[in-house]
Enzyme design. Structure first.
Site, PDB file in Angstrom:
ATOM      1  N   HIS A  13       0.843  -1.186   0.000  1.00 36.78           N
ATOM      2  CA  HIS A  13       0.000   0.000   0.000  1.00 36.78           C
ATOM      3  C   HIS A  13       0.881   1.240   0.000  1.00 36.78           C
ATOM      4  O   HIS A  13       1.976   1.234   0.591  1.00 36.78           O
ATOM      5  CB  HIS A  13      -0.926   0.008   1.223  1.00 36.78           C
ATOM      6  N   GLU A  61      -7.840  -4.530  -0.533  1.00 35.86           N
ATOM      7  CA  GLU A  61      -8.388  -5.152  -1.729  1.00 35.86           C
ATOM      8  C   GLU A  61      -8.494  -6.676  -1.614  1.00 35.86           C
ATOM      9  O   GLU A  61      -9.352  -7.293  -2.236  1.00 35.86           O
ATOM     10  CB  GLU A  61      -7.531  -4.798  -2.955  1.00 35.86           C
TER      11      GLU A  61
END
Length: 355
Positions: free
Chosen positions: A243, A298
């Site tokens: 991320h 996700e």
């Protein structure tokens, strides 16, 4: 100069705080894990929009307001094309709504997201759209309009959990785009359209579908190590990991894992996902010993949305249905600043000679 703006503070906000080092996300004083576990969509809308719109009522009143706005949005279905894809249909449908700073026009956007997304999914399946039921909650009605059957309480609760986790996340690319547009006083609708245009980029909102592609390609637990080693050897990115902000595990990942685990019949899929996750994290730690690449939102988003029978082509539009709450809140906050966003640039081109 900071071309990615990571170290630039561009706004003061009361809306959310992302602590990438500690792995914490706070939304209006609430840990994201609490929002995911306890708050329906209507409550999250009220939380984020509080102070910007005096017309906001309690959760029941917001549910009624969203229900009426969904009914109004349905009148637009059939007036714009849906052949280009679900997120494109949502963006086109949103462009038909009133573009002002008024509450009645603002609430039309989250309401219409449910209607237009569901209608576009059914259009792609060769099925007619289903009219909204204003008496239902946003999550219940979205699933019913999309699938044609009533959603169970557990399914609606799982979708609420997802929408809460993605409702706001600091100055991400789409939210910053929305704030820049709002600073020009172009209207909340223009800010929302800017937000979804940024969100549809594959580096921002397009990862959950490829996560499932990866899971399907792996196929069985026995194949996980071989598949992942080969992908890393080819230099491929493993979707659902790493991320831009978090240097530890994304707190939303565990919130969504908890939410999907409450859905009946998901134990086998969750166990398979956990096995893949374990192998990926081991291999990433070995390949990049000086970097922390952890599970992001996700990964379990993909497992949850799949469990709700939401097709992959709709994942980004569902993301937008949650994030639009944050876009409108940030746009409203930016409007209150009464200052247009205008950063500087450094010119690196040729310089003419002046006499």
């Amino acid at each position: 100069m900071d071309s990615g703006l990571e170290n630039i503070v561009a706004a003061e906000t009361v809306l959310s705080d992302v602590d990438g080092q500690a792995g914490r996300l706070i939304v209006r004083g609430w840990p994201v894990e609490t929002l995911a576990a306890d708050k329906p969509y209507e409550a999250v809308l009220g939380l984020l929009w509080d102070g910007f719109f005096p017309e906001l009522g309690n959760d029941a009143e917001i549910q009624a307001q969203l229900g009426r706005a969904r009914a109004a949005a349905f009148a637009l279905v059939g007036t714009f094309p849906m052949e280009s894809g679900v997120v494109e249909a949502l963006r086109t449908g949103w462009s038909l709504l009133n573009d002002s700073e008024a509450f009645d026009d603002a609430i039309a956007f989250p309401a219409a997201a449910a209607v237009f997304t569901a209608a576009a999914v059914r259009h792609g399946q060769g099925l007619p759209p289903i009219a909204p039921d204003p008496a239902l909650s946003q999550a219940q009605d979205l699933l019913r309009m999309m699938r044609g059957t009533p959603a169970s309480d557990a399914e609606a609760r799982a979708l609420d959990a997802y929408l809460a986790t993605v409702s706001d996340h600091g100055l991400n690319a789409s939210t910053f785009a929305a704030r820049v547009i709002a600073s020009t006083r172009a209207g909340l609708g223009s800010a929302v359209l800017g937000g979804i245009s940024a969100l549809k980029g594959p580096l921002h909102g397009g990862a959950p579908g490829p996560v499932l592609d990866m899971v399907d390609d792996i196929g069985t637990p026995d194949a996980a190590e071989r598949w992942i080693d080969a992908a890393l050897a080819r230099g491929e990115r493993l979707m659902g990991f790493g991320h831009r902000v978090y240097r530890v595990r994304d707190p939303r990942a565990d919130a969504l894992k908890a939410a999907v685990s409450k859905l009946p019949g998901t134990a086998g899929r969750i166990a398979f996902a956990e096995h893949i996750e374990t192998v990926v994290l081991q291999r990433l730690a070995r390949k990049y010993p000086t970097r922390r690449l952890e599970t992001n939102v996700e990964f379990y988003t993909a497992v949850l949305l799949e469990a709700l029978d939401i097709p992959r082509e709709a994942f980004t539009a569902i993301f937008a249905t949650g994030r639009v709450l944050g876009w409108i809140a940030h746009a409203s906050e930016q409007i209150g600043e009464k200052r247009i966003v205008r950063p500087k640039s450094v010119y690196r081109g040729p310089v003419p000679e002046y006499a």
